[in-house]
Design a protein around this motif. Structure first.
Motif, PDB file in Angstrom:
ATOM      1  N   ALA A   1       0.840  -1.194   0.000  1.00  0.00           N
ATOM      2  CA  ALA A   1       0.000   0.000   0.000  1.00  0.00           C
ATOM      3  C   ALA A   1       0.875   1.244   0.000  1.00  0.00           C
ATOM      4  N   LEU A   2       0.459   2.228  -0.782  1.00  0.00           N
ATOM      5  CA  LEU A   2       1.149   3.505  -0.860  1.00  0.00           C
ATOM      6  C   LEU A   2       0.441   4.520   0.032  1.00  0.00           C
ATOM      7  N   ASP A   3       1.216   5.179   0.880  1.00  0.00           N
ATOM      8  CA  ASP A   3       0.670   6.233   1.726  1.00  0.00           C
ATOM      9  C   ASP A   3       0.646   7.528   0.917  1.00  0.00           C
ATOM     10  N   MET A   4      -0.546   7.915   0.490  1.00  0.00           N
ATOM     11  CA  MET A   4      -0.684   9.097  -0.354  1.00  0.00           C
ATOM     12  C   MET A   4      -0.911  10.332   0.527  1.00  0.00           C
ATOM     13  N   ALA A   5       0.045  10.585   1.419  1.00  0.00           N
ATOM     14  CA  ALA A   5      -0.060  11.721   2.330  1.00  0.00           C
ATOM     15  C   ALA A   5      -0.082  13.026   1.540  1.00  0.00           C
ATOM     16  N   GLY A   6      -0.883  13.952   2.013  1.00  0.00           N
ATOM     17  CA  GLY A   6      -0.969  15.246   1.356  1.00  0.00           C
ATOM     18  C   GLY A   6      -1.989  15.301   0.246  1.00  0.00           C
ATOM     19  N   ASP A   7      -2.554  14.155  -0.121  1.00  0.00           N
ATOM     20  CA  ASP A   7      -3.590  14.083  -1.152  1.00  0.00           C
ATOM     21  C   ASP A   7      -3.228  14.893  -2.397  1.00  0.00           C
ATOM     22  N   PRO A   8      -2.129  14.534  -3.076  1.00  0.00           N
ATOM     23  CA  PRO A   8      -1.763  15.272  -4.289  1.00  0.00           C
ATOM     24  C   PRO A   8      -2.813  15.077  -5.375  1.00  0.00           C
ATOM     25  N   SER A   9      -2.829  15.966  -6.333  1.00  0.00           N
ATOM     26  CA  SER A   9      -3.825  15.871  -7.393  1.00  0.00           C
ATOM     27  C   SER A   9      -3.153  15.789  -8.754  1.00  0.00           C
TER      28      SER A   9
END
Length: 206
Positions: free
Chosen positions: A73-81
């Motif tokens: 699983a990838l931690d997509m911290a910061g919710d980039p767009s």
């Protein structure tokens, strides 16, 4: 087939090696791929891209559909767009598949997770299957462009309907790569409503 979760086991990216890796990162992908994952049992491994980034939500939704925690699983911290999200997913999948090479990769539709999974598999030379191949909205949205690109990259095109098969042939896809599978959305609805799905064979490349 029961929707009871598979026997709980430790989450480890090493489990990807030699298994069929299902790349998913959205609510729809989890719900619609769950019946296929159930059918393949321990042959399947789950790869969560964090595209919809709430890790607690993802874990809860996987459990709701009777699936174990992701093997990677990838931690997509910061919710980039936009491009940043796609680039981060692609780089992570490339590194993960290189270190723990799956036997095949399965993606669905035209999400950022799907196109990243397809590009990563193709660049490393891992066989790729595309679920819901040939589905078209006939618009200019990125997801539509992604679906077309993934269909061009996939080794096996799993088309839900005869119309999807016709669409792929009209786009000059090799008919030998196309498999008419039926709708996994119907399978997903049956799993949710009745806790059971009808057996169906999903072909992936050896």
């Amino acid at each position: 087939m029961s929707s009871t979760p598979r026997q709980t086991r430790p989450s480890s990216a090493a489990r990807l090696t030699g298994r069929i890796a299902f790349v998913l990162g959205t609510r729809a992908e989890i719900a619609r791929l769950a019946p296929v994952v159930h059918q393949l049992g321990d042959t399947a491994a789950l790869v969560h891209t964090g595209q919809q980034h709430d890790p607690l939500f993802a874990t809860a939704l996987l459990a709701e559909w009777g699936l174990d925690a992701p093997d990677a699983a990838l931690d997509m911290a910061g919710d980039p767009s936009g491009d940043e999200r796609l680039g981060r997913i692609l780089a992570w999948l490339g590194a993960t598949f290189t270190e723990h090479r799956p036997a095949a990769v399965v993606v669905l539709g035209g999400s950022a997770s799907a196109i990243a999974g397809a590009l990563a598999a193709n660049s490393i030379g891992i066989p790729l299957a595309h679920m819901e191949a040939g589905a078209r909205d006939h618009d200019s949205e990125p997801a539509e462009q992604h679906r077309v690109l993934v269909d061009g990259l996939a080794d096996v095109l799993c088309a839900a309907t005869p119309e999807n098969v016709t669409q792929l042939i009209d786009e000059d896809c090799d008919p030998g790569r196309i498999v008419l599978t039926g709708s996994i959305a119907v399978e997903a609805a049956a799993l949710r409503a009745f806790g059971d799905v009808q057996e169906d064979t999903v072909r992936v490349p050896a």
